[in-house]
Design an enzyme around this catalytic site. Structure first.
Site, PDB file in Angstrom:
ATOM      1  N   LYS A 207      29.739 -17.534  -6.826  1.00 52.90           N
ATOM      2  CA  LYS A 207      30.090 -18.377  -7.966  1.00 52.90           C
ATOM      3  C   LYS A 207      29.493 -19.776  -7.819  1.00 52.90           C
ATOM      4  O   LYS A 207      29.515 -20.357  -6.742  1.00 52.90           O
ATOM      5  CB  LYS A 207      31.606 -18.499  -8.075  1.00 52.90           C
ATOM      6  CG  LYS A 207      32.294 -17.226  -8.545  1.00 52.90           C
ATOM      7  CD  LYS A 207      33.744 -17.490  -8.940  1.00 52.90           C
ATOM      8  CE  LYS A 207      34.361 -16.333  -9.671  1.00 52.90           C
ATOM      9  NZ  LYS A 207      34.319 -15.055  -8.949  1.00 52.90           N
TER      10      LYS A 207
ATOM     11  N   THR B 177      -9.485   1.849  11.480  1.00 51.33           N
ATOM     12  CA  THR B 177      -9.738   0.407  11.605  1.00 51.33           C
ATOM     13  C   THR B 177     -10.123   0.015  13.032  1.00 51.33           C
ATOM     14  O   THR B 177      -9.609   0.583  13.995  1.00 51.33           O
ATOM     15  CB  THR B 177      -8.473  -0.381  11.183  1.00 51.33           C
ATOM     16  OG1 THR B 177      -8.120   0.037   9.871  1.00 51.33           O
ATOM     17  CG2 THR B 177      -8.712  -1.879  11.204  1.00 51.33           C
ATOM     18  N   GLU B 178     -11.026  -0.950  13.131  1.00 48.01           N
ATOM     19  CA  GLU B 178     -11.451  -1.471  14.442  1.00 48.01           C
ATOM     20  C   GLU B 178     -11.306  -2.993  14.449  1.00 48.01           C
ATOM     21  O   GLU B 178     -11.174  -3.605  13.382  1.00 48.01           O
ATOM     22  CB  GLU B 178     -12.921  -1.081  14.689  1.00 48.01           C
ATOM     23  CG  GLU B 178     -13.101   0.420  14.717  1.00 48.01           C
ATOM     24  CD  GLU B 178     -14.514   0.858  15.068  1.00 48.01           C
ATOM     25  OE1 GLU B 178     -15.399  -0.007  15.244  1.00 48.01           O
ATOM     26  OE2 GLU B 178     -14.708   2.081  15.179  1.00 48.01           O
TER      27      GLU B 178
ATOM     28  N   GLY C 261      19.938 -17.683  -2.520  1.00 49.40           N
ATOM     29  CA  GLY C 261      19.934 -19.084  -2.095  1.00 49.40           C
ATOM     30  C   GLY C 261      19.757 -19.186  -0.581  1.00 49.40           C
ATOM     31  O   GLY C 261      19.050 -18.375   0.020  1.00 49.40           O
TER      32      GLY C 261
ATOM     33  N   TYR D 139      -3.657   7.888  12.336  1.00 44.42           N
ATOM     34  CA  TYR D 139      -4.947   7.811  11.644  1.00 44.42           C
ATOM     35  C   TYR D 139      -5.703   6.621  12.231  1.00 44.42           C
ATOM     36  O   TYR D 139      -5.259   5.475  12.096  1.00 44.42           O
ATOM     37  CB  TYR D 139      -4.646   7.614  10.161  1.00 44.42           C
ATOM     38  CG  TYR D 139      -5.796   7.399   9.214  1.00 44.42           C
ATOM     39  CD1 TYR D 139      -6.365   8.470   8.526  1.00 44.42           C
ATOM     40  CD2 TYR D 139      -6.262   6.116   8.941  1.00 44.42           C
ATOM     41  CE1 TYR D 139      -7.388   8.261   7.597  1.00 44.42           C
ATOM     42  CE2 TYR D 139      -7.283   5.902   8.019  1.00 44.42           C
ATOM     43  CZ  TYR D 139      -7.842   6.983   7.355  1.00 44.42           C
ATOM     44  OH  TYR D 139      -8.840   6.776   6.430  1.00 44.42           O
TER      45      TYR D 139
ATOM     46  N   GLU E 211      -3.450   0.413   4.334  1.00 44.96           N
ATOM     47  CA  GLU E 211      -3.950   1.467   3.413  1.00 44.96           C
ATOM     48  C   GLU E 211      -4.931   0.897   2.386  1.00 44.96           C
ATOM     49  O   GLU E 211      -5.003   1.367   1.252  1.00 44.96           O
ATOM     50  CB  GLU E 211      -2.793   2.160   2.698  1.00 44.96           C
ATOM     51  CG  GLU E 211      -1.857   2.846   3.644  1.00 44.96           C
ATOM     52  CD  GLU E 211      -1.984   4.343   3.654  1.00 44.96           C
ATOM     53  OE1 GLU E 211      -2.586   4.903   2.719  1.00 44.96           O
ATOM     54  OE2 GLU E 211      -1.482   4.949   4.603  1.00 44.96           O
TER      55      GLU E 211
ATOM     56  N   ALA F 256     -13.888  -4.158  12.041  1.00 46.70           N
ATOM     57  CA  ALA F 256     -14.110  -3.427  10.781  1.00 46.70           C
ATOM     58  C   ALA F 256     -12.795  -2.904  10.217  1.00 46.70           C
ATOM     59  O   ALA F 256     -12.188  -1.991  10.781  1.00 46.70           O
ATOM     60  CB  ALA F 256     -15.068  -2.256  11.018  1.00 46.70           C
TER      61      ALA F 256
ATOM     62  N   ASP G  86      -6.163   9.303  -1.113  1.00 44.13           N
ATOM     63  CA  ASP G  86      -5.625   9.885  -2.354  1.00 44.13           C
ATOM     64  C   ASP G  86      -4.278  10.554  -2.074  1.00 44.13           C
ATOM     65  O   ASP G  86      -3.391  10.585  -2.918  1.00 44.13           O
ATOM     66  CB  ASP G  86      -6.579  10.941  -2.928  1.00 44.13           C
ATOM     67  CG  ASP G  86      -7.888  10.339  -3.422  1.00 44.13           C
ATOM     68  OD1 ASP G  86      -7.980   9.102  -3.474  1.00 44.13           O
ATOM     69  OD2 ASP G  86      -8.805  11.122  -3.753  1.00 44.13           O
TER      70      ASP G  86
HETATM   71  C1  LIG Z   1       0.864  -3.139  10.448  1.00 42.60           C
HETATM   72  C2  LIG Z   1      -0.472  -2.526  10.204  1.00 42.60           C
HETATM   73  C3  LIG Z   1      -0.602  -1.145  10.264  1.00 42.60           C
HETATM   74  C4  LIG Z   1      -1.864  -0.549  10.077  1.00 42.60           C
HETATM   75  N1  LIG Z   1      -2.010   0.803  10.256  1.00 42.60           N
HETATM   76  C5  LIG Z   1      -3.261   1.337  10.299  1.00 42.60           C
HETATM   77  C6  LIG Z   1      -3.476   2.701  10.690  1.00 42.60           C
HETATM   78  O1  LIG Z   1      -2.519   3.449  10.956  1.00 42.60           O
HETATM   79  N2  LIG Z   1      -4.735   3.159  10.767  1.00 42.60           N
HETATM   80  C7  LIG Z   1      -5.830   2.389  10.476  1.00 42.60           C
HETATM   81  O2  LIG Z   1      -6.947   2.882  10.555  1.00 42.60           O
HETATM   82  N3  LIG Z   1      -5.665   1.090  10.075  1.00 42.60           N
HETATM   83  C8  LIG Z   1      -4.405   0.553  10.002  1.00 42.60           C
HETATM   84  N4  LIG Z   1      -4.231  -0.774   9.640  1.00 42.60           N
HETATM   85  C9  LIG Z   1      -5.389  -1.575   9.323  1.00 42.60           C
HETATM   86  C10 LIG Z   1      -5.454  -1.997   7.855  1.00 42.60           C
HETATM   87  O3  LIG Z   1      -5.773  -0.886   7.052  1.00 42.60           O
HETATM   88  C11 LIG Z   1      -6.445  -3.149   7.761  1.00 42.60           C
HETATM   89  O4  LIG Z   1      -5.816  -4.284   8.333  1.00 42.60           O
HETATM   90  C12 LIG Z   1      -6.859  -3.443   6.346  1.00 42.60           C
HETATM   91  O5  LIG Z   1      -7.635  -2.390   5.832  1.00 42.60           O
HETATM   92  C13 LIG Z   1      -7.659  -4.750   6.223  1.00 42.60           C
HETATM   93  O6  LIG Z   1      -8.666  -4.833   7.181  1.00 42.60           O
HETATM   94  P1  LIG Z   1      -8.794  -6.171   8.081  1.00 42.60           P
HETATM   95  O7  LIG Z   1      -7.447  -6.458   8.633  1.00 42.60           O
HETATM   96  O8  LIG Z   1      -9.898  -5.964   9.029  1.00 42.60           O
HETATM   97  O9  LIG Z   1      -9.142  -7.305   7.043  1.00 42.60           O
HETATM   98  P2  LIG Z   1     -10.606  -7.663   6.510  1.00 42.60           P
HETATM   99  O10 LIG Z   1     -11.310  -6.428   6.093  1.00 42.60           O
HETATM  100  O11 LIG Z   1     -11.266  -8.534   7.505  1.00 42.60           O
HETATM  101  O12 LIG Z   1     -10.247  -8.500   5.198  1.00 42.60           O
HETATM  102  C14 LIG Z   1      -9.791  -9.857   5.280  1.00 42.60           C
HETATM  103  C15 LIG Z   1      -9.555 -10.321   3.843  1.00 42.60           C
HETATM  104  O13 LIG Z   1     -10.778 -10.274   3.093  1.00 42.60           O
HETATM  105  C16 LIG Z   1     -10.596  -9.469   1.938  1.00 42.60           C
HETATM  106  N5  LIG Z   1     -11.839  -8.752   1.667  1.00 42.60           N
HETATM  107  C17 LIG Z   1     -12.560  -8.000   2.529  1.00 42.60           C
HETATM  108  N6  LIG Z   1     -13.645  -7.496   1.924  1.00 42.60           N
HETATM  109  C18 LIG Z   1     -13.604  -7.936   0.634  1.00 42.60           C
HETATM  110  C19 LIG Z   1     -14.444  -7.758  -0.507  1.00 42.60           C
HETATM  111  N7  LIG Z   1     -15.543  -6.984  -0.463  1.00 42.60           N
HETATM  112  N8  LIG Z   1     -14.107  -8.383  -1.654  1.00 42.60           N
HETATM  113  C20 LIG Z   1     -12.979  -9.136  -1.719  1.00 42.60           C
HETATM  114  N9  LIG Z   1     -12.140  -9.329  -0.674  1.00 42.60           N
HETATM  115  C21 LIG Z   1     -12.455  -8.742   0.480  1.00 42.60           C
HETATM  116  C22 LIG Z   1      -9.452  -8.527   2.269  1.00 42.60           C
HETATM  117  O14 LIG Z   1      -8.828  -8.030   1.096  1.00 42.60           O
HETATM  118  C23 LIG Z   1      -8.551  -9.450   3.080  1.00 42.60           C
HETATM  119  O15 LIG Z   1      -7.805 -10.242   2.203  1.00 42.60           O
HETATM  120  C24 LIG Z   1      -2.980  -1.363   9.769  1.00 42.60           C
HETATM  121  C25 LIG Z   1      -2.817  -2.751   9.672  1.00 42.60           C
HETATM  122  C26 LIG Z   1      -1.604  -3.333   9.914  1.00 42.60           C
HETATM  123  C27 LIG Z   1      -1.486  -4.848   9.876  1.00 42.60           C
END
Ligand SMILES: Cc1cc2nc3c(=O)[nH]c(=O)nc-3n(C[C@H](O)[C@H](O)[C@H](O)COP(=O)(O)OP(=O)(O)OC[C@H]3O[C@@H](n4cnc5c(N)ncnc54)[C@H](O)[C@@H]3O)c2cc1C
Length: 380
Positions: free
Chosen positions: A268, A125-126, A338, A122, A362, A129, A239
């Site tokens: 122990k 993520t970029e 521990g 899937y 997710e 973004a 979902d």
């Molecule tokens: C091991 C791993 C596997 C992954 N697998 C996939 C995958 O298969 N496919 C895919 O598409 N993505 C994948 N991801 C991406 C993952 O879904 C994102 O890392 C995640 O959604 C957070 O995005 P970000 O890392 O850009 O953090 P950011 O969006 O930059 O967020 C940084 C922090 O700010 C907080 N934050 C952001 N916006 C708000 C807001 N409006 N209000 C309050 N807090 C906020 C976040 O909760 C976080 O704590 C994966 C990530 C990892 C690390």
């Protein structure tokens, strides 16, 4: 309301439990060290009928439904959440296809997965973004019968092993979610570039990579739904997948509890087993009560989906509660052990490393709370 599993659910759970005991628990430490993708386990899970179980019978699958998938995910995660994620990231990729795919698309992309052990990924993520999905910059430009796809995705689970990707792209980045399009992209297409495997804190055999699309020519026939449907499909897929993610956190937490009880009865101090100290008993009791609650809401989120009811709020409650719980319980498990808990000779340090991601992927825990709050405010 009946809190007992029916016969079918029970036999799926038993099968997954046995598979975990025989295939996952013995190999998990090795995969954690080598960080290799667990192809052997994927092949065996496929042969055992435990892979891609949500594909409908009409398209060659078992059509087992989301609750059964949740039961499998919980058991696999008891053994190793790295292996479980490697196996079930498939379900996240399959979600959009099952939601919005035509019969022809399902036959081309889902049916082969039921025949040979193949996986998908899937790609949403970029680098710029994550939580803010509307900020994606990967573009899809219509060119006759094709789309020309350009851009980079980040953190893609199964990125290096997938035979196809679900990709979310924008046709006009000034128009937000209304301009988004969902494409099924075979990984063999020219211009698909797979990045290096990321070395993460935990779940280390799960294959996470950046993927770049450089002028990739994707047939328009591989578009899911209509132009403009992409964002909706990408979000709705959660979902389907979040109950399974919550189940992963429940499985990991149950393992922490079982390891902690076993150790507390053996170790122990001051002339008695640490299990006889009330402070340790309270840690174990807190673990047990949280796991029970998390399991109930996790199962509910999957049962609601199978019943055809909207489960978005429950899926977020389950993912959020179980994810936070897993991190807390894994930390407490180290406390029960521990100094030994902090050492790689004992199983709980891996559980601790593996747990953290449940608060991030997710949709982060902050995003889950935003979804829950939105539903509350809309309901009242
Ligand atoms: C091991 C791993 C596997 C992954 N697998 C996939 C995958 O298969 N496919 C895919 O598409 N993505 C994948 N991801 C991406 C993952 O879904 C994102 O890392 C995640 O959604 C957070 O995005 P970000 O890392 O850009 O953090 P950011 O969006 O930059 O967020 C940084 C922090 O700010 C907080 N934050 C952001 N916006 C708000 C807001 N409006 N209000 C309050 N807090 C906020 C976040 O909760 C976080 O704590 C994966 C990530 C990892 C690390």
């Amino acid at each position: 309301m009946d809190f007992q599993l029916n016969e079918d659910n029970q036999s799926i759970q038993d099968l997954a439990k046995q598979f975990t005991k025989n295939e996952i628990i013995p190999t998990a430490p090795g995969y954690d060290l080598s960080m290799e993708y667990p192809w052997d386990i994927v092949k065996k899970a496929h042969a055992a009928g435990l892979l891609n179980v949500s594909v409908p019978e009409k398209f060659g699958g078992l059509g087992l439904g989301h609750f059964n998938q949740t039961l499998i995910q919980e058991q696999f995660s008891y053994g190793c959440t790295g292996i479980a994620t490697a196996i079930t990231a498939n379900d996240l990729a399959l979600g959009p296809l099952l939601l919005a795919g035509s019969d022809a698309q399902l036959e081309e992309f889902a049916t082969p997965m039921t025949k040979v052990p193949t996986v998908a990924a899937y790609c949403v993520t970029e680098p710029g973004a994550g939580s803010d999905v509307q900020a994606i910059r990967t573009t899809a430009k219509r060119d006759g019968d094709h789309y020309i796809l350009n851009g980079s995705k980040m953190w893609i689970t199964n990125g290096g092993v997938a035979s196809w990707f679900y990709v979310l792209a924008t046709m006009d980045s000034t128009k937000g979610h209304k301009a988004m399009v969902a494409l099924l992209v075979p990984s063999k297409l020219a211009g698909v570039q797979i990045g290096k495997k990321e070395i993460n804190v935990g779940q280390r055999c799960s294959d996470t990579r950046g993927i770049t699309f450089d002028n990739v020519k994707v047939p328009a026939a591989y578009r899911l739904g209509n132009e403009g449907d992409g964002f909706k499909i990408a979000m709705k897929a959660f979902d389907f997948s979040r109950p399974g993610v919550a189940a992963g956190a429940v499985g990991l937490s149950q393992r922490c509890l079982d390891e902690s009880v076993r150790y507390a009865k053996e170790r122990k101090t001051f002339g008695k087993a640490i299990a006889e100290h009330q402070a340790i008993q309270f840690i174990l009791a807190d673990m047990a009560k949280d796991i029970e609650v998390a399991r109930l809401v996790t199962y509910k989120s999957a049962v609601e989906l199978d019943a055809g009811r909207r489960n978005t709020k429950f899926a977020s409650i389950a993912k959020c509660f179980a994810g936070d719980m897993a991190v807390r319980i894994a930390s407490d498990a180290i406390q029960v052990f521990g100094g030994y808990g902090y050492n790689t000779e004992y199983p709980v340090e891996k559980l601790y490393r593996d747990a953290k991601i449940y608060q991030i992927y997710e949709g982060t825990q902050q995003i889950q709370r935003m979804i829950i709050a939105k539903h509350l405010l809309d309901e009242y």
